[in-house]
Write a protein that holds these residues in place. Structure first.
Motif, mmCIF file in Angstrom:
data_model
loop_
_atom_site.group_PDB
_atom_site.id
_atom_site.type_symbol
_atom_site.label_atom_id
_atom_site.label_comp_id
_atom_site.label_asym_id
_atom_site.label_seq_id
_atom_site.Cartn_x
_atom_site.Cartn_y
_atom_site.Cartn_z
ATOM 1 N N GLY A 44 0.838 -1.193 0.000
ATOM 2 C CA GLY A 44 0.000 0.000 0.000
ATOM 3 C C GLY A 44 0.876 1.247 0.000
ATOM 4 O O GLY A 44 2.005 1.217 -0.495
ATOM 5 N N PRO A 45 0.400 2.329 0.577
ATOM 6 C CA PRO A 45 1.200 3.552 0.644
ATOM 7 C C PRO A 45 2.559 3.280 1.277
ATOM 8 O O PRO A 45 2.655 2.593 2.299
ATOM 9 C CB PRO A 45 0.369 4.480 1.531
ATOM 10 C CG PRO A 45 -1.022 3.949 1.429
ATOM 11 C CD PRO A 45 -0.894 2.468 1.232
ATOM 12 N N ALA A 46 3.597 3.776 0.639
ATOM 13 C CA ALA A 46 4.958 3.495 1.088
ATOM 14 C C ALA A 46 5.881 4.652 0.710
ATOM 15 O O ALA A 46 5.543 5.453 -0.160
ATOM 16 C CB ALA A 46 5.443 2.201 0.451
ATOM 17 N N PRO A 47 7.065 4.727 1.336
ATOM 18 C CA PRO A 47 8.009 5.803 1.014
ATOM 19 C C PRO A 47 8.822 5.531 -0.261
ATOM 20 O O PRO A 47 9.837 6.137 -0.487
ATOM 21 C CB PRO A 47 8.905 5.870 2.253
ATOM 22 C CG PRO A 47 8.871 4.504 2.823
ATOM 23 C CD PRO A 47 7.503 3.961 2.513
ATOM 24 N N GLY A 83 8.302 0.543 5.689
ATOM 25 C CA GLY A 83 7.137 -0.298 5.456
ATOM 26 C C GLY A 83 7.565 -1.628 4.883
ATOM 27 O O GLY A 83 8.735 -1.849 4.578
ATOM 28 N N PHE A 84 6.596 -2.512 4.735
ATOM 29 C CA PHE A 84 6.866 -3.834 4.181
ATOM 30 C C PHE A 84 6.561 -3.834 2.690
ATOM 31 O O PHE A 84 5.517 -3.335 2.268
ATOM 32 C CB PHE A 84 6.020 -4.895 4.881
ATOM 33 C CG PHE A 84 6.486 -5.166 6.281
ATOM 34 C CD1 PHE A 84 7.534 -6.043 6.515
ATOM 35 C CD2 PHE A 84 5.899 -4.533 7.354
ATOM 36 C CE1 PHE A 84 7.980 -6.288 7.800
ATOM 37 C CE2 PHE A 84 6.338 -4.768 8.649
ATOM 38 C CZ PHE A 84 7.387 -5.645 8.866
ATOM 39 N N LEU A 85 7.464 -4.393 1.934
ATOM 40 C CA LEU A 85 7.261 -4.589 0.514
ATOM 41 C C LEU A 85 6.958 -6.074 0.332
ATOM 42 O O LEU A 85 7.773 -6.915 0.687
ATOM 43 C CB LEU A 85 8.515 -4.179 -0.260
ATOM 44 C CG LEU A 85 8.313 -3.978 -1.748
ATOM 45 C CD1 LEU A 85 9.303 -2.956 -2.259
ATOM 46 C CD2 LEU A 85 8.401 -5.240 -2.530
ATOM 47 N N ARG A 86 5.748 -6.376 -0.156
ATOM 48 C CA ARG A 86 5.289 -7.767 -0.265
ATOM 49 C C ARG A 86 4.933 -8.101 -1.705
ATOM 50 O O ARG A 86 4.291 -7.304 -2.387
ATOM 51 C CB ARG A 86 4.041 -7.986 0.587
ATOM 52 C CG ARG A 86 4.260 -7.820 2.049
ATOM 53 C CD ARG A 86 2.949 -8.054 2.815
ATOM 54 N NE ARG A 86 3.136 -7.823 4.226
ATOM 55 C CZ ARG A 86 2.805 -6.704 4.851
ATOM 56 N NH1 ARG A 86 2.255 -5.707 4.201
ATOM 57 N NH2 ARG A 86 3.007 -6.582 6.143
#
Length: 111
Positions: A44-47, A83-86
Motif C-alpha cells: 500500500g502507501p509506502a516511502p 514499510g513492508f514490501l510484499r
C-alpha cells in the motif's frame, strides 16, 4: 554517472533493508510466466514508488520454450519512512488466491 540500483533477491527474504532517500533499488525474483504465474505487488502507501517492471529469460537458455528467468521490479526511495514490501507469486486469472510462494522485506528509507 548514475549509481547502479541496489539489488534485492530471494536471499534477502524477511530482512530489513536500509536505503538512502533518492536511492533506486530492484527486487529480482525467479519466475516463469509460461506457467501462468507472475509476481504481484501487495504494498500500500509506502516511502518508495515503482519505476519499472520487466522479465528476462535465463541468459544461458535464451531460445528454449518454457524456460524460466527473473522478474525485476525497480523502485525509487521517495521519502523518509518505512514499510513492508510484499509480493505473491500467483496466477492472476484464478478466482482463489492461493500461493505457497511469497516474498517480503522491510524497507527503511533514511536521509
Amino acid at each position: 554517472m548514475q549509481n547502479k540500483p541496489r539489488v534485492i533477491t530471494e536471499a534477502d527474504q524477511g530482512k530489513e533493508i536500509k536505503l538512502r532517500l533518492g536511492e533506486t533499488f530492484t527486487i529480482q525474483l525467479a519466475a516463469n510466466p509460461t506457467t501462468g504465474y507472475s509476481w504481484y505487488l501487495l504494498t500500500g502507501p509506502a516511502p518508495w514508488t515503482p519505476v519499472s517492471r520487466k522479465y528476462v529469460t535465463d541468459p544461458h537458455k535464451p531460445n528454449l520454450t518454457g524456460v524460466g528467468g527473473k522478474e525485476t521490479f525497480t523502485f525509487k526511495a521517495e521519502s523518509v519512512g518505512g514499510g513492508f514490501l510484499r509480493l505473491l507469486y500467483l496466477r492472476g486469472f484464478e478466482e482463489k488466491i492461493n500461493t505457497d510462494k511469497a516474498f517480503q522485506v522491510r524497507i527503511v528509507v533514511q536521509k
